[in-house]
Design a protein around this motif. Structure first.
Motif, short mmCIF file in Angstrom:
data_model
loop_
_atom_site.label_atom_id
_atom_site.label_comp_id
_atom_site.label_asym_id
_atom_site.label_seq_id
_atom_site.Cartn_x
_atom_site.Cartn_y
_atom_site.Cartn_z
N PHE A 1 -7.11 -6.24 -5.60
CA PHE A 1 -7.35 -4.88 -5.12
C PHE A 1 -8.59 -4.92 -4.23
CE2 PHE A 1 -5.55 -4.14 -9.49
CZ PHE A 1 -4.29 -3.76 -9.06
N ASN A 2 -8.42 -4.58 -2.96
CA ASN A 2 -9.49 -4.67 -1.98
C ASN A 2 -10.06 -3.30 -1.63
OD1 ASN A 2 -9.60 -7.56 -1.31
ND2 ASN A 2 -7.52 -7.26 -0.55
N ASP B 1 -6.23 8.83 -0.34
CA ASP B 1 -4.79 8.56 -0.37
C ASP B 1 -3.99 9.75 -0.89
OD1 ASP B 1 -5.10 5.92 0.57
OD2 ASP B 1 -5.60 5.23 -1.45
N LYS C 1 -4.85 1.83 -4.97
CA LYS C 1 -4.94 0.46 -4.49
C LYS C 1 -3.76 -0.33 -5.06
CE LYS C 1 -8.79 1.22 -2.37
NZ LYS C 1 -8.83 1.25 -0.89
N ASP D 1 -7.67 7.93 -4.98
CA ASP D 1 -7.29 6.77 -4.19
C ASP D 1 -6.30 5.90 -4.96
OD1 ASP D 1 -8.51 7.15 -1.78
OD2 ASP D 1 -10.18 5.80 -2.12
N GLN E 1 -14.00 -6.00 -4.60
CA GLN E 1 -12.69 -6.45 -5.05
C GLN E 1 -12.55 -6.38 -6.56
OE1 GLN E 1 -12.51 -10.45 -3.44
NE2 GLN E 1 -11.36 -9.75 -1.65
N LEU F 1 -4.66 1.84 -9.82
CA LEU F 1 -4.52 0.43 -9.47
C LEU F 1 -3.10 0.00 -9.81
CD1 LEU F 1 -7.89 -0.71 -11.08
CD2 LEU F 1 -7.49 -0.20 -8.66
N ASN G 1 -16.68 -5.76 0.85
CA ASN G 1 -15.40 -5.61 0.17
C ASN G 1 -15.57 -5.71 -1.34
OD1 ASN G 1 -12.71 -5.46 -0.51
ND2 ASN G 1 -12.16 -7.48 0.29
N SER H 1 2.99 1.69 -3.21
CA SER H 1 2.13 2.05 -4.35
C SER H 1 1.72 3.52 -4.28
CB SER H 1 0.89 1.15 -4.37
OG SER H 1 1.25 -0.21 -4.54
N GLN H 2 1.38 3.98 -3.09
CA GLN H 2 0.98 5.38 -2.93
C GLN H 2 2.14 6.32 -3.26
OE1 GLN H 2 -0.37 5.41 1.12
NE2 GLN H 2 -2.45 4.78 0.60
N VAL I 1 -12.16 -1.25 -3.06
CA VAL I 1 -11.98 -0.25 -4.11
C VAL I 1 -13.01 0.86 -4.01
CG1 VAL I 1 -11.97 0.11 -6.61
CG2 VAL I 1 -10.87 -1.93 -5.63
N ARG J 1 0.83 -1.21 0.00
CA ARG J 1 0.00 0.00 0.00
C ARG J 1 0.87 1.26 0.00
NH1 ARG J 1 -1.98 2.99 4.43
NH2 ARG J 1 -3.86 4.22 3.99
#
Length: 213
Positions: free
Chosen positions: A85-86, A64, A72, A70, A160, A112, A158, A44-45, A88, A41
């Motif tokens: 990817f959770n 984020d 993911k 955001d 996904q 993503l 969730n 990636s951010q 979302v 996480r």
């Protein structure tokens, strides 16, 4: 704001740093019977911020990125469970935007980020980008998921997305729709080299749209 050339150099350096830090500690994790420590996480951010120039919120709660977008991430390296990817889109929280389409209205971009390996023996990082506020196909899929959740057909909170792990495709799957997503960035790293850019579509965050797969 960094120039495109400076930003891309920083992106490639960051990718190499992530790869090396992961694989340097892997022998110790294996020898001691532990999973390799990783923060997909966070990596990636940071990667998306370096690529786009949009910063995070530091220690504040919320999206984020500071423009409301955001990020993911999913990583297949030494993965025990199937990476996906959770969370979302929002569901199951007390936020006013949870469980309805207003959560997408406040999100300029959804990034993503998938870290995987190719059949060619290279490590790879891909970033797809969605414009949730305006992308009609993506919004229709999300609306269908919310409707099924409200009716009880879907009981999970969730949402996904299942990425194309190890596959050379841009199709990402969900219960309510398999879509082809706009590829924003792709880089690969040979076993004896460094990451190099394979794809960079600067227009993707501006004009990219999903399409049915």
């Amino acid at each position: 704001m960094m120039t495109d050339e400076t930003a891309m150099a920083a992106v490639l350096k960051l990718l190499d740093l992530h790869y090396e830090s992961f694989h340097d500690v892997e022998p110790y994790a294996t020898a001691t019977g532990h999973p390799v420590p990783t923060d997909t996480r966070g990596w990636s951010q940071i990667l998306v911020s370096v690529l786009t120039g949009v910063k995070g919120l530091e220690r504040k709660k919320g999206a984020d990125l500071d423009d409301g977008s955001d990020v993911k991430g999913a990583n297949t390296w030494e993965a025990i469970d199937t990476p996906r990817f959770n969370g979302v889109i929002k569901a199951g929280t007390k936020a006013a935007s949870s469980g309805n389409m207003t959560s997408l209205d406040a999100m300029p971009h959804l990034y993503l980020v998938l870290w995987d390996d190719t059949s060619r023996g290279t490590a790879r990082c891909r970033i797809w980008v969605v414009r949730p506020q305006t992308d009609p196909v993506f919004r229709a899929m999300c609306a269908a998921w919310y409707a099924k959740r409200q009716s009880g057909e879907i009981v999970s909170d969730n949402f996904q997305l299942h990425p194309p792990r190890g596959q050379d495709t841009n199709v990402i799957r969900n219960t309510c729709g398999n879509l082809t997503y706009p590829l924003y960035f792709c880089a690969e790293r040979a076993a004896d080299g460094s990451y190099s850019v394979v794809t960079y579509d600067a227009a993707a965050p501006v004009t990219g749209v999903c399409s049915p797969a």
